[in-house]
Scaffold this active site. Structure first.
Site, short mmCIF file in Angstrom:
data_model
loop_
_atom_site.label_atom_id
_atom_site.label_comp_id
_atom_site.label_asym_id
_atom_site.label_seq_id
_atom_site.Cartn_x
_atom_site.Cartn_y
_atom_site.Cartn_z
N GLY A 193 51.72 23.79 60.66
CA GLY A 193 53.14 24.10 60.70
C GLY A 193 53.93 23.29 61.70
O GLY A 193 53.76 22.09 61.86
N ASP A 253 45.05 25.88 70.03
CA ASP A 253 45.25 26.94 69.05
C ASP A 253 44.08 27.90 69.16
O ASP A 253 43.12 27.64 69.89
CB ASP A 253 45.36 26.37 67.63
N ASP A 299 43.33 31.66 73.95
CA ASP A 299 44.33 32.70 73.76
C ASP A 299 45.46 32.44 74.76
O ASP A 299 45.25 32.53 75.98
CB ASP A 299 43.69 34.06 74.00
N VAL A 300 46.64 32.12 74.27
CA VAL A 300 47.75 31.77 75.18
C VAL A 300 48.21 32.96 76.02
O VAL A 300 48.94 32.76 76.99
CB VAL A 300 48.95 31.18 74.40
N SER A 320 64.08 31.38 68.97
CA SER A 320 64.38 31.55 67.55
C SER A 320 65.87 31.78 67.37
O SER A 320 66.49 32.49 68.17
CB SER A 320 63.61 32.74 66.97
N TYR A 374 60.54 41.17 68.12
CA TYR A 374 60.53 39.71 68.05
C TYR A 374 61.77 39.13 68.72
O TYR A 374 61.69 38.22 69.55
CB TYR A 374 60.45 39.28 66.59
N LEU A 385 64.41 29.70 60.03
CA LEU A 385 63.26 29.81 59.14
C LEU A 385 62.89 28.41 58.66
O LEU A 385 63.76 27.64 58.24
CB LEU A 385 63.57 30.70 57.94
#
Length: 248
Positions: free
Chosen positions: A21, A41, A62-63, A141, A154, A186
């Protein structure tokens, strides 16, 4: 005749969520501009690495774990000697109404979408200070300015990203370190490929540019913000959404 060098030549760039992505697109564009890539990742970013000709380091972790950040930093230091650019792209965003949202999922959302950015800053700012140069780009976002139900957790985490960016920028500016946020709309990834066409059209109709965002659109903005050309830009939140987010 002056020869223009690739904009990121000699830089080491860490991208989280690099397996696919938007994260994959960011890694590819940074590599094309001369950066050496660290691909982080939960699973090995083998597909991404195979698409990059330059030297890469694949790390898993794991971030939301401070211990994993420390382990990853040690691996980067061993291979490349340090990190110049951090792109905090990894995130989660499953919709849940307030009736279905429990404290565990609330905390998981914040740990991945926001606390990970804090961990990366604590880990890499000291070495950036030593070089008087560094770049952080944290993915927020554009949903924070839109009317979307079921996304309170979120949106709260992504609004927190902007607050963290604006505060951290003041703490590190004296060492040539910039900290910015990018707010994608998006985007056309595996996560959105099953959206009904009508829902996609509704997204496009609220934008000035009538098409879905592509991962490369987001990556282009990040390449700019992590370059020397953006040395005087810090503490900013940049919507990359085709004109959908209306700033009031």
């Amino acid at each position: 005749m002056n020869v223009i060098k690739p904009s990121h030549e000699g830089r080491v760039a860490l991208v989280t969520g690099a397996a696919r992505g938007i994260g994959q697109a960011i890694a590819l564009k940074l590599a094309a501009r001369g950066a050496r890539l660290v691909l982080l990742d939960m699973e090995e970013s083998r597909e991404t690495a195979n698409m990059i000709e330059a030297e890469t380091l694949i790390v898993t972790g794991d971030v939301s774990s401070a211990a994993d950040w420390d382990r990853i930093d040690k691996a980067i230091q061993k291979r490349f000697g340090g990190t110049d650019i951090v792109v905090n792209n990894a995130g989660i965003g499953s919709p849940k109404s307030i009736d279905d949202l429990d404290i565990d999922f609330w905390r998981k959302t914040f740990s991945i979408n926001l606390e990970a950015h804090f961990f990366s800053a604590k880990q890499f700012i000291p070495q950036m200070r030593a070089k008087n140069w560094g770049r952080f780009v944290n993915i927020s976002s554009n949903s924070i300015g839109l009317a979307i139900p079921g996304m309170s957790h979120y949106m709260a985490s992504k609004m927190g990203v902007i607050g963290f960016v604006r505060g951290l920028a003041n703490d590190v500016a004296d060492w040539g370190i910039t900290v910015n946020a990018v707010l994608p709309s998006l985007t056309n990834t595996k996560l959105t490929q099953d959206m009904p066409e009508e829902a996609k059209r509704q997204t496009w109709q609220s934008q000035a540019i009538k098409r879905f965002a592509e991962p490369s659109d987001i990556a282009g903005a990040i390449c700019f913000l992590t370059s020397d050309d953006a040395a005087f830009i810090t503490g900013q939140a940049l919507p990359v959404d085709g004109g959908q987010y209306k700033i009031s």
